[in-house]
Design an enzyme around this catalytic site. Structure first.
Site, PDB file in Angstrom:
ATOM      1  N   CYS A 182       0.864  -1.170   0.000  1.00 47.26           N
ATOM      2  CA  CYS A 182       0.000   0.000   0.000  1.00 47.26           C
ATOM      3  C   CYS A 182       0.909   1.232   0.000  1.00 47.26           C
ATOM      4  CB  CYS A 182      -0.903  -0.001   1.232  1.00 47.26           C
ATOM      5  SG  CYS A 182      -1.857   1.527   1.406  1.00 47.26           S
ATOM      6  N   ASP A 194      -0.078  -5.994   0.237  1.00 50.69           N
ATOM      7  CA  ASP A 194      -1.305  -6.331  -0.486  1.00 50.69           C
ATOM      8  C   ASP A 194      -1.025  -7.584  -1.294  1.00 50.69           C
ATOM      9  OD1 ASP A 194      -3.026  -4.165   0.262  1.00 50.69           O
ATOM     10  OD2 ASP A 194      -1.875  -2.853  -1.052  1.00 50.69           O
TER      11      ASP A 194
END
Length: 155
Positions: free
Chosen positions: A53, A60
């Site tokens: 992120c 992620d």
């Protein structure tokens, strides 16, 4: 040109390599398509794709599916693996990661057609799926469904 000749300029295959620091530093390689003129689909599946992120730095995770109908070029798979791995420490939103991968492959290969499905795992309770393709699928080429079910959680 012999089949062996089409591989002579590859720098990463068959040797020790280091994961690039960033996608921008990653060197994607291509080889001439020995079946150029024959329409067919190539699929790459990356079920453990990771990025960060850009705001929080938290990891992620995504399941990527890349389908393309090659023209004159094929992507060399080890260079693709290293390119995708370079996103591990790269901060970008899901949409940017997914579309950037597709555009980089299109710039390198000039495929007849390409699509990518980025099936991102939930973060903050919301899964995000990102889809990109260069246009309608070519006629006469079998392009299977990507087969990744939508995230259902416990439902």
């Amino acid at each position: 040109m012999t089949k062996k000749d089409i591989y002579r300029d590859l720098k990463q295959l068959g040797g020790a390599t280091v994961l690039p620091e960033s996608p921008e530093q990653a060197e994607l390689e291509r080889v001439p398509n020995p079946q150029a003129g024959t329409p067919y689909c190539v699929r790459f599946t990356a079920p453990e794709f990771t990025s960060l992120c850009p705001i929080t730095g938290q990891p992620d995770f995504a399941h990527l599916m890349i389908d393309y109908v090659p023209g004159d070029w094929l992507v060399e798979s080890k260079s693709l693996k290293l390119f995708l791995g370079a996103f591990r420490n790269h901060g970008a939103f899901h949409e940017d990661c997914t579309v950037s991968i597709a555009k980089r492959l299109c710039d390198l290969l000039a495929p007849q057609w390409l699509r990518i499905g980025g099936y991102w795992y939930p973060r903050g309770g919301i899964p995000i799926d990102v889809f990109y393709q260069t246009g309608p699928a070519p006629e006469g080429v079998w392009i299977p469904d990507q087969g990744v079910p939508p995230y259902r959680g416990r439902g």
